[in-house]
Design an enzyme around this catalytic site. Structure first.
Site, short mmCIF file in Angstrom:
data_model
loop_
_atom_site.label_atom_id
_atom_site.label_comp_id
_atom_site.label_asym_id
_atom_site.label_seq_id
_atom_site.Cartn_x
_atom_site.Cartn_y
_atom_site.Cartn_z
CE LYS A 380 48.22 56.42 -16.34
NZ LYS A 380 46.97 57.20 -16.18
CG HIS A 431 45.25 49.19 -12.38
ND1 HIS A 431 46.61 49.13 -12.63
CD2 HIS A 431 44.83 50.40 -12.87
CE1 HIS A 431 47.00 50.26 -13.22
NE2 HIS A 431 45.95 51.04 -13.38
#
Length: 516
Positions: A380, A431
């Site tokens: 991110k 994930h």
């Protein structure tokens, strides 16, 4: 059949006194001869002989066949007085070869005695049969026999001493290698105690005596026991005091004041200093009073190796702790940038470890997963603030940009050769995959998704739903549990959801202990 005949034979040595209990061991002398008179003369000639305050013990056998049986029964025989001609012209030579080659006994001193020297030429026999001496029976007077005993027993003693020292050094090397493999300070200290105790062994492998020990760290206000064996085990984790172990505290203080290792009244105290000034003390009780200087030196050598290993374990622990803190800081940095709290990564880490242990993962790998899971959203960092912190729902174009963080995180970490960072790369990539194949970035399904990703996904979603985010308020625990049940077998692997729900109280405790 062989027979053991000690020197206190009533007929020959009625005035002989019993051996001093302090020196009740004997030197075994095996007489191999088919003439009974040779046995009697030999015992008589050496009736009062002792070496290092230890008497002789005679083992009489009358044939080569009996000698082979006897040496197997008495491998600790010091000297073999061996006749050449018995049931055959070369029976004695056969015995000598059997002792050296079949039984592999290289320590017994073989003295060839013959009444027919031409039957076995001296030079060839000594060269070909590993004979230690060659005597004609007629030349072995009482005085010469006694001289022969001294020379042969000294040789036997020295050979066994060298062999024992060799075994001791091998034990030190093996023990040192073992402790160097132990990476946690508690396991390391326990291993040092156990290995030092095992070094105190007799030649036949039996422990000298019951040896108990403990290890303590030196604190400003006293000593804290970090590992122990035997009678001291109940002290682990507690402060050591004069009330609980006065003798141990006295030994510790002596070692600290002198800065040396101490042998005192059946005890050993060793001081281990860390590179940063920390001190740990090892204490062993039950050390035998007859411990030789060689044995003491071996313990000191091992203890010095333990000191080196102690510094390495300290350094390794410091490096690992630094790495883990950096990993947490990276994870927290990402969360802070997206206006989320750093405690999210701590909760995900602890929940991931709980789930991995419940899944059957070993403790070491579970620790790796715990410290790698904070990196799940490291990608991110590459997502624009306008998308990362948008308060409302993302449009389709923005969502496509957001999804790229999974592969960006993987690309950032995949080239590392460190286990935690490699695990972090896998977690970052997998994930967001879903059990049925509808996730991203690769639409993996089932067990094609790495276990690290499957476990972290459950931990991440559980905590994210229960936490405030820029685009939503925290859900209640009942709402989160209901969603986990609905997504069982769709988003998440069913088994991992079951482990979560079976341990829901422990999971809630983790969240409470690390609240924002």
């Amino acid at each position: 059949m062989s027979a053991t005949e000690p020197l206190d034979d009533d007929l020959l040595f009625s005035d002989e006194q019993d051996a001093d209990p302090e020196h009740d061991r004997t030197w075994k002398i095996m007489v191999v001869d088919d003439e009974p008179a040779i046995h009697d003369v030999t015992r008589l000639a050496l009736s009062d002989f002792t070496f290092q305050e230890r008497p002789l013990e005679f083992i009489s056998v009358y044939s080569g066949k009996e000698a082979k049986e006897a040496i197997r029964e008495h491998p600790d025989t010091a000297i073999m007085l061996l006749d050449v001609v018995m049931e055959s012209d070369h029976a004695g030579l056969d015995v000598a070869r059997y002792v050296r080659e079949d039984v592999k006994n290289s320590s017994v001193r073989i003295i060839l005695r013959t009444g027919q020297p031409g039957q076995a030429p001296e030079r060839r026999v000594i060269t070909d049969y590993d004979i230690n001496d060659y005597k004609e029976k007629t030349e072995l007077t009482s005085q010469k026999l006694s001289t022969l005993m001294y020379a042969s027993l000294r040789s036997f003693r020295d050979i066994n001493s060298l062999e024992k020292n060799k075994r001791g050094l091998e034990a030190v090397i093996e023990a040192s290698a073992t402790i160097f493999e132990l990476k946690s300070m508690e396991h390391f200290t326990q291993g040092v105690l156990e290995q030092m105790s095992s070094l105190l062994q007799t030649e036949d492998g039996a422990v000298y005596c019951k040896t108990d020990g403990l290890a303590a760290s030196c604190e400003k206000d006293g000593y804290e026991v970090v590992a122990a064996t035997g009678c001291y085990q109940n002290l682990v984790g507690s402060a050591l005091s004069r009330e609980s172990a006065a003798d141990v505290v006295d030994s510790f203080e002596d070692a600290q004041s002198t800065g040396t290792n101490i042998f005192h009244e059946n005890c050993y105290t060793g001081l281990i200093k860390g590179r940063d000034g920390t001190k740990n003390i090892l204490y062993l009780s039950g050390i035998p009073t007859e411990l030789s200087e060689i044995d003491k030196s071996l313990l000191d050598v091992f203890q010095r190796n333990a000191s080196i290993a102690f510094e390495n374990v300290e350094l390794l622990a410091e490096v690992e702790q630094t790495q883990r803190e950096i990993v947490y800081m990276l994870g927290e940095t990402v969360e802070t940038r997206s206006k989320e709290t750093g405690n999210h990564v701590k909760r995900v880490a602890e929940i991931s470890k709980l789930l991995s242990l419940g899944y059957g993962m070993d403790s070491e790998e579970a620790e790796i997963l715990k410290f790698a899971s904070p990196l799940h959203d490291i990608g991110k960092i590459g997502i624009p603030d306008s998308i990362l912190n948008k308060p409302g729902k993302l449009d389709s174009e923005e969502w496509e940009v957001m999804k790229t963080h999974a592969l960006m995180g993987y690309e950032m970490l995949k080239s590392s050769n460190k286990r935690i960072l490699l695990a972090g790369a896998i977690i970052a990539r997998d994930h967001h995959e879903k059990w049925t194949g509808s996730g991203y970035p690769y639409n993996k399904q089932g067990e094609d998704i790495h276990l690290y990703g499957r476990i972290t996904a459950v931990a991440d979603v559980f905590d994210a739903l229960g936490s405030d985010r820029c685009y939503k308020k925290a859900w209640s625990i009942d709402q989160v549990v209901d969603l986990m049940k609905r997504e069982r077998g769709y988003h998440f692997e069913p088994r991992i959801v079951d482990i979560l729900l079976d341990n829901i109280d422990a999971v809630i405790n983790i969240c409470e202990a690390n609240r924002d």
